[in-house]
Motif scaffolding. Structure first.
Motif, short mmCIF file in Angstrom:
data_model
loop_
_atom_site.label_atom_id
_atom_site.label_comp_id
_atom_site.label_asym_id
_atom_site.label_seq_id
_atom_site.Cartn_x
_atom_site.Cartn_y
_atom_site.Cartn_z
N ASP A 103 0.86 -1.19 0.00
CA ASP A 103 0.00 0.00 0.00
C ASP A 103 0.90 1.25 0.00
O ASP A 103 1.79 1.38 0.84
CB ASP A 103 -0.87 -0.04 1.27
CG ASP A 103 -1.94 1.05 1.29
OD1 ASP A 103 -1.69 2.16 0.79
OD2 ASP A 103 -3.03 0.77 1.84
N SER B 257 -9.41 -15.61 3.90
CA SER B 257 -10.51 -16.04 3.03
C SER B 257 -10.02 -16.68 1.73
O SER B 257 -8.88 -16.53 1.33
CB SER B 257 -11.40 -14.85 2.70
OG SER B 257 -10.77 -14.05 1.74
N THR C 119 -13.28 -0.69 9.19
CA THR C 119 -12.78 -2.03 8.84
C THR C 119 -13.07 -3.01 9.98
O THR C 119 -13.45 -4.16 9.74
CB THR C 119 -11.27 -1.97 8.52
OG1 THR C 119 -11.08 -1.03 7.45
CG2 THR C 119 -10.73 -3.31 8.07
N ASP D 119 -5.98 -8.29 -1.27
CA ASP D 119 -6.74 -8.88 -2.38
C ASP D 119 -5.99 -8.71 -3.70
O ASP D 119 -5.98 -9.62 -4.54
CB ASP D 119 -8.13 -8.21 -2.48
CG ASP D 119 -9.14 -8.89 -1.56
OD1 ASP D 119 -8.77 -9.84 -0.86
OD2 ASP D 119 -10.32 -8.46 -1.56
N GLY E 233 -7.33 -4.83 3.36
CA GLY E 233 -8.00 -5.83 2.54
C GLY E 233 -7.78 -5.60 1.06
O GLY E 233 -7.61 -6.56 0.28
N SER E 234 -7.76 -4.34 0.63
CA SER E 234 -7.60 -4.05 -0.80
C SER E 234 -6.25 -4.53 -1.30
O SER E 234 -6.15 -5.18 -2.36
CB SER E 234 -7.72 -2.54 -1.07
OG SER E 234 -9.01 -2.09 -0.74
P1 NAD Z 1 -8.34 -0.84 2.44
O1 NAD Z 1 -7.30 -1.84 2.21
O2 NAD Z 1 -9.27 -0.51 1.33
O3 NAD Z 1 -7.65 0.49 2.96
C1 NAD Z 1 -8.43 1.62 3.36
C2 NAD Z 1 -7.53 2.83 3.53
O4 NAD Z 1 -6.67 2.66 4.66
C3 NAD Z 1 -6.62 3.05 2.33
O5 NAD Z 1 -6.55 4.43 2.08
C4 NAD Z 1 -5.26 2.53 2.82
O6 NAD Z 1 -4.22 3.16 2.15
C5 NAD Z 1 -5.31 2.88 4.28
N1 NAD Z 1 -4.47 2.08 5.19
C6 NAD Z 1 -4.30 0.74 5.23
N2 NAD Z 1 -3.54 0.38 6.29
C7 NAD Z 1 -3.19 1.53 6.92
C8 NAD Z 1 -2.40 1.82 8.08
N3 NAD Z 1 -1.88 0.87 8.86
N4 NAD Z 1 -2.23 3.12 8.41
C9 NAD Z 1 -2.81 4.11 7.67
N5 NAD Z 1 -3.59 3.89 6.59
C10 NAD Z 1 -3.78 2.61 6.23
O7 NAD Z 1 -9.25 -1.20 3.72
P2 NAD Z 1 -9.86 -2.52 4.29
O8 NAD Z 1 -11.10 -2.12 4.96
O9 NAD Z 1 -8.86 -3.30 5.04
O10 NAD Z 1 -10.20 -3.38 3.00
C11 NAD Z 1 -11.34 -3.18 2.21
C12 NAD Z 1 -11.18 -4.04 0.99
O11 NAD Z 1 -11.15 -5.41 1.37
C13 NAD Z 1 -12.28 -3.89 -0.02
O12 NAD Z 1 -11.70 -3.82 -1.30
C14 NAD Z 1 -13.09 -5.15 0.13
O13 NAD Z 1 -13.74 -5.53 -1.06
C15 NAD Z 1 -12.03 -6.13 0.53
N6 NAD Z 1 -12.53 -7.27 1.29
C16 NAD Z 1 -12.02 -8.48 0.98
C17 NAD Z 1 -12.43 -9.60 1.65
C18 NAD Z 1 -11.87 -10.93 1.29
O14 NAD Z 1 -12.25 -11.93 1.89
N7 NAD Z 1 -10.98 -11.04 0.34
C19 NAD Z 1 -13.35 -9.50 2.69
C20 NAD Z 1 -13.85 -8.24 3.00
C21 NAD Z 1 -13.41 -7.13 2.29
#
Ligand code: NAD
Ligand code: ZN
Length: 355
Positions: A41, A148, A190, A103, A99-100
């Motif tokens: 990231d 997952s 999250t 993934d 998660g992004s």
């Molecule tokens: P994310 O990965 O989308 O990140 C959200 C924001 O937080 C971004 O701006 C990122 O740069 C920032 N960020 C991440 N870690 C940080 C840290 N330690 N300090 C500061 N900023 C940080 O957020 P998320 O909620 O973890 O993930 C959502 C994604 O996960 C979606 O794309 C969703 O579709 C996916 N998802 C996947 C599964 C799966 O089983 N594969 C399940 C649920 C969601």
């Protein structure tokens, strides 16, 4: 028939365990020409993670942007970039982020060995070739993406994961220190993804003792983390995410996730915040969970965005409903086999228009 599901093979957990990554990868490097790809990231570009990455001469570090949730085109571009730069298939792909990012790392690991576009594999068990060895390292906790068997991607037609046994990480590194710097609101949204996984799993018709055991533990951990201040909150949130992911592995999510996918597809709302927005309107379905969610929201001093859907064009509203309704197992888990009698397009539209 019971599902015989694939799990993450190796897990390391503990404060500071990120430092063991070099040793872990060394065992997987195949000789002197080995290369690994780090997908990180870009929020960490100027952090100490840059210096701590165990990068060898032939490795590639890709700083990726997740302002938008992962799209199939982005995965295809990154896969092509890896192939072009390395001129070979790497020995491993390591995803470091929320998660992004995890993934995207899973998807790139799969697409390095499977031909065509990632959009061709959105669905269940369409992937035919094993992925490159891949490692997930969360920096946000809640999605359960670390455990997952899916990688959620938005494609030209739909928002749907590449669900397969090959998608599951070979190794995860759970270091609670990595989530400590996350912004308060993002951490909460999250985290609520995890809480909602548990509510939907525990109240669903697919529930069994396996899902219940993990779901109840994760539910309690979420409440402890977001209702009390404790030094071990990061450790607990990281385990809640893992347990919540394990809970839905053997059950399913429900109405909130179905509606949140529609919201996200049409308006680009991120998963955690989208779930939180939707969940606040689902007290008729999840009364106890919604009441506890509101308590946690209040305790964290956060306000949800409102009026996102009011006044939306009719065709966009219809598309939201379409995207939500495609997710049949989610509705069936929530409402039972005869869910189509209980949930209509009109009820869904009414719910969306409140948001
Ligand atoms: P994310 O990965 O989308 O990140 C959200 C924001 O937080 C971004 O701006 C990122 O740069 C920032 N960020 C991440 N870690 C940080 C840290 N330690 N300090 C500061 N900023 C940080 O957020 P998320 O909620 O973890 O993930 C959502 C994604 O996960 C979606 O794309 C969703 O579709 C996916 N998802 C996947 C599964 C799966 O089983 N594969 C399940 C649920 C969601
Ligand atoms: Zn979720």
């Amino acid at each position: 028939m019971y599902r015989n599901f694939k799990m993450v093979s190796n897990v390391v957990y503990g404060r500071g365990c990120f430092s063991q990554l070099d040793d872990i990868l060394s065992e997987k490097r195949k000789g002197r020409n080995s290369s690994m790809v780090f997908i990180v990231d870009d929020v960490f570009e100027d952090s100490d993670i840059r210096e701590r990455l165990p990068v060898n001469d032939r490795d590639l570090v890709l700083w990726i942007n997740v302002d938008d949730e992962p799209k199939t085109v982005y995965v295809d571009e990154l896969t092509q970039q890896v192939k072009t730069v390395l001129n070979d298939i790497p020995d491993g792909v390591i995803g470091i982020g929320g998660g992004s990012t995890m993934d995207i790392a899973k998807a790139v690991a799969l697409m390095l060995t499977n031909p065509g576009s990632s959009a061709d594999y959105q669905g269940w068990d369409l992937i035919k070739q094993p992925a490159v060895y891949h490692v997930g390292i969360p920096t946000l906790s809640g999605t359960g993406a670390e455990v997952s068997r899916t990688t959620v991607l938005t494609g030209p037609e739909k928002k749907l994961g590449l669900n397969s046994d090959y998608t599951v990480f070979d190794q995860i590194v759970l270091d609670p220190e990595l989530i400590s710097g996350a912004p308060k609101d993002q951490r909460f949204y999250t985290g609520m993804d995890c809480f909602i996984h548990c509510v939907e799993s525990l109240t669903g018709t697919y529930l069994n003792a396996f899902s219940q055991g993990y779901g109840e533990k994760a539910y309690d951990l979420c409440k402890a983390v977001f209702l009390e201040e404790a030094p071990e909150n990061d450790d607990n949130l990281m385990m809640a995410s893992y347990f919540g992911g394990m809970s839905i592995a053997y059950s399913q999510v429900g109405i909130c996730h179905a509606l949140s996918y529609g919201l996200s597809f049409v308006l680009g709302v991120h998963h955690g915040i989208g779930n939180s927005i939707v969940f606040d309107y689902l007290e008729d379905f999840y009364a106890e969970g919604v009441a506890e969610f509101r308590q946690m929201l209040k305790r964290q001093g956060l306000e949800l965005p409102r009026n996102l859907v009011a006044g939306i064009e009719q065709d966009k509203l219809e598309k939201m409903v379409d995207v939500a309704l495609v997710l049949e197992p989610l509705w069936e888990n929530a409402l039972g086999m005869d869910w189509k009698k209980k949930m209509t397009r009109d009820i869904i539209k009414e719910l969306y228009l409140k948001m």
